[in-house]
Design a protein around this motif. Structure first.
Motif, PDB file in Angstrom:
ATOM      1  N   PHE A  79       0.815  -1.219   0.000  1.00  0.00           N
ATOM      2  CA  PHE A  79       0.000   0.000   0.000  1.00  0.00           C
ATOM      3  C   PHE A  79       0.852   1.274   0.000  1.00  0.00           C
ATOM      4  CE2 PHE A  79      -2.622  -3.215   2.294  1.00  0.00           C
ATOM      5  CZ  PHE A  79      -3.634  -3.325   1.357  1.00  0.00           C
ATOM      6  N   PRO A  83       1.232   5.018   4.532  1.00  0.00           N
ATOM      7  CA  PRO A  83       0.193   4.464   5.406  1.00  0.00           C
ATOM      8  C   PRO A  83       0.764   3.557   6.491  1.00  0.00           C
ATOM      9  CG  PRO A  83      -0.445   4.257   3.094  1.00  0.00           C
ATOM     10  CD  PRO A  83       0.991   4.668   3.115  1.00  0.00           C
ATOM     11  N   PHE A 272      -5.579   2.172  -2.919  1.00  0.00           N
ATOM     12  CA  PHE A 272      -6.439   1.647  -1.856  1.00  0.00           C
ATOM     13  C   PHE A 272      -6.751   0.178  -2.108  1.00  0.00           C
ATOM     14  CE2 PHE A 272     -10.523   0.777   0.181  1.00  0.00           C
ATOM     15  CZ  PHE A 272     -10.303   1.273   1.463  1.00  0.00           C
ATOM     16  N   ASN A 273      -6.862  -0.174  -3.373  1.00  0.00           N
ATOM     17  CA  ASN A 273      -7.134  -1.553  -3.775  1.00  0.00           C
ATOM     18  C   ASN A 273      -5.939  -2.071  -4.575  1.00  0.00           C
ATOM     19  OD1 ASN A 273      -8.009  -3.983  -4.774  1.00  0.00           O
ATOM     20  ND2 ASN A 273      -9.842  -3.172  -5.803  1.00  0.00           N
ATOM     21  N   TYR A 278      -7.717  -4.715  -0.031  1.00  0.00           N
ATOM     22  CA  TYR A 278      -8.069  -3.337   0.308  1.00  0.00           C
ATOM     23  C   TYR A 278      -7.284  -2.829   1.518  1.00  0.00           C
ATOM     24  CZ  TYR A 278     -11.950  -4.015  -2.912  1.00  0.00           C
ATOM     25  OH  TYR A 278     -12.704  -4.257  -4.042  1.00  0.00           O
ATOM     26  N   LEU A 279      -6.863  -1.569   1.430  1.00  0.00           N
ATOM     27  CA  LEU A 279      -6.109  -0.953   2.519  1.00  0.00           C
ATOM     28  C   LEU A 279      -6.872  -1.058   3.833  1.00  0.00           C
ATOM     29  CD1 LEU A 279      -4.079   2.309   2.346  1.00  0.00           C
ATOM     30  CD2 LEU A 279      -5.655   1.959   4.227  1.00  0.00           C
TER      31      LEU A 279
END
Length: 536
Positions: A79, A83, A272-273, A278-279
């Motif tokens: 990701f 993050p 995000f994907n 998915y994050l």
């Protein structure tokens, strides 16, 4: 972005958090240095044994760290590094640190019993039994995942394997000398560290190459023995000496980054994907031990609370250890962001995330004159040593919990389920069977179960604080977030495990147990509210 910037930011923020928020938490929990701990009031020479703060810090940190803060952040690097880095900081300070310190303190105030027994006093017998089952199943996954990680590391870096075997013998010698022959701790430490360096040197020159399955069998046999022997002969001394390995590795990694100033090649944020992953929620599940880990509550309330010499040590051992682990997780994401492209894929395929981390830190250490081979081998040894510590601690904790589940009040005769040998054997056999699925299959389920266990431990702590007329908002908010993350993640894993019966069964059982425990906690809090109203 420069890796040095990340290291400076995280160390400064963690020092400020420890000084301010850590002290505030100690006051809110009610830490009392004058109060005797279970290690003194219940000293039995096996599990309840007082340990000086540096020794216990080494045990606790070695046990909770393992390979988790390395495998998790590197796995979540898909990701992007931003993050992951933000979650490491926020999670360690406001989630993991609170969780670890609180569960340890609650256990100390309950005779060193597990967090499941704390639930028993606040949510009743049913709540205790359900939590114990959940915790035991999670520990089974911990053992299965980390047995794979250690075996993979030994195969990819055989020098670490031979050093680790020598290290076990050294720990037994150290424990016997210090605890039975009265050798001064400082003198014993100097000799122990010198011999540890010798073990590393011998391991580098005499690598031990065995197949992964062979190592798996050896490791399962080792953790059985480690689980049933007194803590002073292996657990305490090995973890204490382990801590010097880790401190040296952390210092070496940080100094290497300061000198080399590696540029992060990985994108700050990818998507995000990412290929259907998915994050939210998978970032928070995958990073796991690098920010918050339910396993930490089992260590803090399982082995550490039984060895705590003074309540004042809870801040440095509980909160401090989580922050140090956050530094280790930061180093992990820097190595993943530095070693990218085809080489990253190659390293992941041959040894997994630990190999990525060892390669990265080995490269950083060349900046101050250490050869790449020695730097990589040393890092692999340090991580495998901590992963083995997690293995034997998890097995001992699973044994504690399994015995508690089958021990009745006023019971005087042991059964195969309450006997430490029988409880350990059952745990090792089941975990060993699951471990052959491979870490790539087990880790996502472990991550979800582990983080859900953290949410449940926060839930238990929130209820306990409420029943003791203490504020619990600083626990409730992290708890709500962790429940939202992990329950969604488990639903996703259930859908993905339809073709794998054993993993599907584990996922469903964990999800159902969590929901029932949430309902039980709601009932307990509701009863308290009704009682408060009647009093008024």
């Amino acid at each position: 972005m420069n890796g040095l910037t990340l290291v400076i930011v995280v160390i400064v923020l963690f020092l400020v958090a420890y000084t301010t928020y850590g002290s505030w938490l100690a006051k809110k929990f009610g830490v009392d240095p004058s109060r005797k701990t279970p290690a003194h009031t219940m000293n039995d020479g096996v599990d309840y044994v007082p340990a000086k703060a540096p020794v216990l810090l080494g045990h606790h940190f070695s046990s909770i760290a393992g390979a988790g803060p390395i495998v998790g952040p590197i796995g979540a690097a898909i990701f992007g590094w931003i993050p992951v880095f933000l979650w490491i900081i926020i999670g360690s300070i406001f989630f993991g640190g609170v969780h670890d310190m609180g569960s340890m303190f609650a256990s100390v105030r309950h005779k060193g019993q597990s967090i499941g027994e704390v639930i028993g006093t606040t949510m009743g017998k049913k709540g205790r039994q359900l939590f114990s089952i959940f915790a035991w199943l999670t520990l089974i996954l911990v053992i299965a995942a980390f047995a794979n990680i250690v075996a993979n590391t030994f195969v990819s870096v055989p020098e670490a394997a031979s050093s680790s075997m020598l290290f076990i013998l050294l720990a037994i010698f150290f424990g016997y000398a210090v605890y039975r022959k009265g050798v001064n701790l400082a003198l014993g430490t100097v000799i122990g560290v010198a011999l540890l360096i010798g073990a590393i040197f011998l391991g580098t020159n005499f690598p031990l190459s065995l197949s992964k399955n062979t190592w798996m069998v050896i490791l399962l046999g080792y953790i059985f023995v480690a689980s049933v022997t007194p803590v002073w002969i292996l657990l305490q001394p090995r973890d204490y000496l382990n801590s010097f390995l880790l401190y040296a590795m952390l210092i070496g990694g940080v100094v290497g980054i300061v000198i080399m100033r590696p540029t992060l090649q990985l994108s700050g944020v990818t998507a995000f994907n990412v290929n259907g992953t998915y994050l939210f929620p998978m970032l928070f599940v995958t990073v796991a031990c690098g920010a918050i880990s339910g396993f930490h509550s089992l260590v803090g309330s399982g082995t550490t609370s039984k060895q705590l010499d003074n309540e004042k040590d809870i801040k440095v051992i509980g909160y401090g250890s989580m922050l140090i682990e956050g530094v280790l997780a930061t180093l992990a994401i820097i190595t993943a962001a530095y070693v990218t492209g085809g080489k990253l894929t190659e390293l992941l395929g041959n040894g997994g995330p630990v190999n990525v981390f060892s390669d990265g830190l080995g490269s950083f250490m060349t900046s101050f004159g250490l050869s790449f081979t020695i730097g990589k081998s040393f890092t692999a040894l340090a991580i495998s040593a901590f992963a083995m510590t997690t293995l034997d601690t998890a097995t001992r904790l699973a044994r504690f919990i399994f015995q508690e589940m089958f021990t009745k009040e006023n019971q005087t005769k042991e059964t195969v389920f309450t006997n430490r040998y029988g409880a350990t054997a059952i745990t090792v056999i089941i975990a060993g069977s699951l471990s052959f699925y491979g870490w790539g299959t087990v880790w996502p389920l472990f991550g979800s179960a582990n983080q859900l266990l953290a949410a449940l431990s926060l839930l238990a702590l929130a209820v306990w604080l409420k029943k003791n007329n203490k504020t619990n908002k600083f626990v409730v908010l992290p708890m709500i977030f962790m429940f939202s993350v992990t329950l969604v993640a488990l639903v996703i894993l259930i859908m993905q495990s339809l073709s794998q019966p054993i993993l599907l069964i584990f996922s469903v059982i964990l999800f159902v147990l969590a929901i029932i425990l949430i309902l039980e906690a709601s009932k307990a809090l509701k009863v308290d509210k009704i009682a408060d109203v009647k009093k008024e």
